[in-house]
Motif scaffolding. Structure first.
Motif, mmCIF file in Angstrom:
data_model
loop_
_atom_site.group_PDB
_atom_site.id
_atom_site.type_symbol
_atom_site.label_atom_id
_atom_site.label_comp_id
_atom_site.label_asym_id
_atom_site.label_seq_id
_atom_site.Cartn_x
_atom_site.Cartn_y
_atom_site.Cartn_z
ATOM 1 N N UNK A 263 0.814 -1.213 0.000
ATOM 2 C CA UNK A 263 0.000 0.000 0.000
ATOM 3 C C UNK A 263 0.850 1.266 0.000
ATOM 4 N N UNK A 264 1.945 1.264 0.786
ATOM 5 C CA UNK A 264 2.790 2.452 0.857
ATOM 6 C C UNK A 264 3.488 2.756 -0.449
ATOM 7 N N UNK A 265 3.898 1.718 -1.178
ATOM 8 C CA UNK A 265 4.554 1.928 -2.468
ATOM 9 C C UNK A 265 3.555 2.422 -3.506
ATOM 10 N N UNK A 266 2.338 1.872 -3.455
ATOM 11 C CA UNK A 266 1.292 2.359 -4.348
ATOM 12 C C UNK A 266 0.966 3.818 -4.046
ATOM 13 N N UNK A 267 0.884 4.135 -2.753
ATOM 14 C CA UNK A 267 0.688 5.531 -2.334
ATOM 15 C C UNK A 267 1.789 6.405 -2.929
ATOM 16 N N UNK A 268 3.047 5.935 -2.846
ATOM 17 C CA UNK A 268 4.166 6.734 -3.314
ATOM 18 C C UNK A 268 4.114 7.023 -4.798
ATOM 19 N N UNK A 269 3.840 6.002 -5.608
ATOM 20 C CA UNK A 269 3.768 6.224 -7.048
ATOM 21 C C UNK A 269 2.634 7.143 -7.430
ATOM 22 N N UNK A 270 1.472 6.981 -6.765
ATOM 23 C CA UNK A 270 0.333 7.852 -7.035
ATOM 24 C C UNK A 270 0.596 9.275 -6.547
ATOM 25 N N UNK A 272 3.516 10.744 -6.450
ATOM 26 C CA UNK A 272 4.387 11.354 -7.464
ATOM 27 C C UNK A 272 3.562 11.842 -8.657
ATOM 28 N N UNK A 273 2.622 11.023 -9.096
ATOM 29 C CA UNK A 273 1.782 11.407 -10.232
ATOM 30 C C UNK A 273 0.989 12.668 -9.924
ATOM 31 N N UNK A 274 0.358 12.709 -8.749
ATOM 32 C CA UNK A 274 -0.426 13.879 -8.399
ATOM 33 C C UNK A 274 0.406 15.143 -8.291
ATOM 34 N N UNK A 275 1.593 15.019 -7.707
ATOM 35 C CA UNK A 275 2.493 16.175 -7.605
ATOM 36 C C UNK A 275 2.904 16.656 -8.986
ATOM 37 N N UNK A 283 -6.026 16.881 -2.876
ATOM 38 C CA UNK A 283 -6.418 15.933 -3.910
ATOM 39 C C UNK A 283 -5.297 14.939 -4.212
ATOM 40 N N UNK A 284 -4.066 15.382 -4.081
ATOM 41 C CA UNK A 284 -2.940 14.448 -4.216
ATOM 42 C C UNK A 284 -3.049 13.360 -3.153
ATOM 43 N N UNK A 321 -14.267 13.570 -5.146
ATOM 44 C CA UNK A 321 -14.139 14.041 -6.512
ATOM 45 C C UNK A 321 -12.736 13.781 -7.053
ATOM 46 N N UNK A 322 -12.665 13.473 -8.329
ATOM 47 C CA UNK A 322 -11.365 13.408 -8.998
ATOM 48 C C UNK A 322 -10.835 14.829 -9.162
ATOM 49 N N UNK A 323 -9.515 14.987 -9.187
ATOM 50 C CA UNK A 323 -8.948 16.324 -9.366
ATOM 51 C C UNK A 323 -9.481 16.968 -10.649
ATOM 52 N N UNK A 324 -9.790 18.255 -10.595
ATOM 53 C CA UNK A 324 -10.353 18.970 -11.735
ATOM 54 C C UNK A 324 -9.396 18.889 -12.926
ATOM 55 N N UNK A 325 -9.925 18.499 -14.056
ATOM 56 C CA UNK A 325 -9.123 18.417 -15.269
ATOM 57 C C UNK A 325 -8.325 17.144 -15.400
ATOM 58 N N UNK A 326 -8.409 16.247 -14.423
ATOM 59 C CA UNK A 326 -7.644 15.000 -14.477
ATOM 60 C C UNK A 326 -8.212 14.105 -15.571
ATOM 61 N N UNK A 327 -7.333 13.639 -16.442
ATOM 62 C CA UNK A 327 -7.758 12.763 -17.537
ATOM 63 C C UNK A 327 -7.076 11.414 -17.478
ATOM 64 N N UNK A 328 -6.073 11.266 -16.614
ATOM 65 C CA UNK A 328 -5.386 9.970 -16.504
ATOM 66 C C UNK A 328 -4.787 9.841 -15.121
#
Length: 328
Positions: A263-270, A272-275, A283-284, A321-328
């Motif tokens: 879970x922590x590694x999945x959190x980390x990769x996600x 990074x994506x949000x940042x 939202x990140x 809610x998903x972050x505004x404008x998020x497409x992927x």
């Protein structure tokens, strides 16, 4: 080439039982997966669409070849993964006894492991300098020459010289079996904290880094050390992040836990994506929390990393809610 995420350090083969709530002595079949926290974070980031690479070392053996093949299959660049002669690729076993008991058994890491033989002169300075996010872990500081290699990587991208879209993350993943003492770890962590912009850890890991205290006190000490964002995982209460200007908390996303190890590694990769997407910090955290929850509900780690569509679906299911404008 400029990457979105470059991670440094530990890689191994994870051997996970196919049977749940059974002691290892009674397990009859296992699954084999790519493992090691920095490698898993790179895989998770790639699953979210980030260009990712990992700088690490394996043994010159079939397991090492397997790990490189898996990195490529997951979309992670393996060009910085080399072999160390005379050392075997580590293997990690775990027992899966949900909801909270997931003991790990490390083989091939003592007295050393190939990824701990990464040397300062082997760091690709240009790649490290230009990547948007450099991700390293406390485990990589536990032994030389890896310790010096990690410091060398951070020194080529001084905190005050980073671009606005660049970040340097230290995962405070303290594992006592790799260290002589908490104090020896604390010395190395505090040196590296001078060079990072984001620090992430749970209460125990933060206590090793900056001392016991409430999550807010620990976050404040990390900020005082110079990091720009302090992320403190709160267990069943979710996760908190603090900057000098804001404090945000993301409540946990409820799932049926099968294996909490990834879970922590999945959190980390996600995360990074949000940042990298420039989303608001709240939202990140929500996105990363949901990504971590998805992996906790599955057996494997690397093979279980979710896609953005899966994360958005879980967020919507729980009214977020998903972050505004998020497409992927």
């Amino acid at each position: 080439m400029t990457y979105d995420v470059v991670t440094l350090g530990r890689i191994s083969v994870d051997i996970y039982p196919n049977e749940i709530s059974v002691g290892l002595e009674d397990v009859s079949s296992f699954g084999k997966y790519l493992g090691g926290s920095p490698a898993n974070v790179a895989v998770a980031a790639a699953r979210h669409g980030e260009s990712a690479a990992v700088i690490t070392r394996t043994g010159n053996d079939p397991f090492g070849r397997y790990l490189r093949r898996e990195l490529v299959r997951y979309g992670v660049d393996d060009r910085f993964v080399e072999q160390v002669q005379g050392l075997q690729t580590p293997v990690t076993f775990c027992a899966i006894r949900p909801p909270e008991d997931f003991p790990l058994y490390f083989y091939g890491r003592f007295p050393t492991a190939p990824d701990l033989q990464l040397r300062p002169e082997e760091i690709d300075v240009e790649v490290v300098r230009e990547t948007r996010i450099l991700w390293s872990t406390v485990t990589g500081l536990c032994q030389e020459p890896s310790r010096s290699a990690h410091l060398a990587a951070h020194l080529v991208r001084p905190r005050e010289q980073l671009r606005a879209d660049q970040h340097t993350v230290l995962d405070l993943d303290y594992r006592p079996m790799f260290w002589e003492s908490e104090e020896s770890a604390r010395v190395q962590i505090r040196e590296l904290l001078q060079h990072v912009t984001i620090a992430i850890g749970n209460d125990k890991e933060c206590a090793v880094a900056v001392g016991d205290g409430t999550p807010d006190e620990q976050a404040d000490r990390l900020l005082a050390a110079g990091v720009h964002v302090a992320v403190v995982k709160l267990g069943r209460e979710g996760v908190m992040a603090k900057t000098r200007d804001e404090r945000v908390v993301s409540a946990p996303v409820p799932v049926r836990t099968i294996n909490g190890l990834g879970a922590g590694d999945s959190f980390g990769g996600a995360f990074c994506h949000g940042i990298n997407q420039g989303w608001p910090l709240k939202q990140v955290l929500d996105y990363a929390n949901a990504a971590g929850a998805i992996v906790a509900s599955r057996i494997s780690c690397s093979d279980a990393m979710p896609t953005p569509g899966e994360v958005f679906a879980l967020l919507r299911e729980h009214g977020r809610a998903a972050p505004e404008g998020a497409t992927r």
